[in-house]
Write an enzyme that holds these catalytic residues in place. Structure first.
Site: not given
Ligand code: IMP
Length: 176
Positions: A100-101, A104, A153, A166
């Site tokens: 994963e990148d 959050d 962010f 990206r």
């Molecule tokens: P989660 O489901 O809340 O863990 O969110 C994960 C997804 O939210 C990631 O795969 C990203 O697509 C997006 N995301 C969350 N924080 C960021 C950020 O700071 N920059 C860019 N994308 C983010």
């Protein structure tokens, strides 16, 4: 300083830090999976750049898959349904490593983990370049983490703001 629309971003994690951290992760992964083959699942779009660098630091055989999550509101339902595009039923008995990148809240990785579990792999581990550790409320262990970051962010190195940024080779943080 970089700009997307009216938002400004300042350098946060630079190329050298990214390279060194990924090399260390690659070595750790290679040691842990010695004698095994990894079924690596890269989560598009955000993880494409991290994946490309990480796999070059992994010294054991790697079978690379790309998947994408699409979430939509079903007509008769109030909740969101998440569909995983690209899972092909070939993971049974495999040593799966999800790449994963950023994690959050952890919602995305938890949905994905459940879907992959249904394919009966031998094992599932998680690698993420970034983790917003103060926000993460999941129960899954992040086995291989690049950097724990605060709740700000970030864009670049695969991560986007409205699909832009990206391609930036380093990680930038919002400047406000
Ligand atoms: P989660 O489901 O809340 O863990 O969110 C994960 C997804 O939210 C990631 O795969 C990203 O697509 C997006 N995301 C969350 N924080 C960021 C950020 O700071 N920059 C860019 N994308 C983010």
């Amino acid at each position: 300083m970089k700009q997307i629309g009216d938002r400004f971003f300042k350098p946060y994690i630079v190329r050298k830090q990214i390279e060194e951290r990924i090399e260390a992760l690659g070595q750790e992964i290679s040691a842990d999976y010695e004698g095994k083959e990894i079924a690596l699942i890269s989560v598009l779009k955000g993880a494409f750049m991290f994946t490309a660098d990480l796999v070059r630091s992994i010294r054991v055989p790697v079978d690379i898959h790309f998947i994408q999550l699409s979430s939509y509101s079903a007509e008769q339902s109030t909740g969101k349904v998440t569909e995983v595009i690209g899972l092909n039923g070939l993971l049974a008995g495999k040593q799966v490593l999800i790449v994963e990148d950023i994690i959050d809240t952890g919602l995305t990785i938890s949905v994905l983990h459940k879907k992959i579990l249904q394919e009966n792999p031998a094992d599932i581990k998680i690698a993420s370049l970034l983790l917003k550790e103060d926000v993460y409320s999941g129960s899954l262990k992040i086995d291989y983490l690049g950097f724990a970051i605060p709740n700000r962010f970030v864009v670049g190195y695969g991560l986007d703001l409205n699909e832009l940024g990206r391609n930036w080779p380093e990680i930038y943080q919002v400047n406000n």
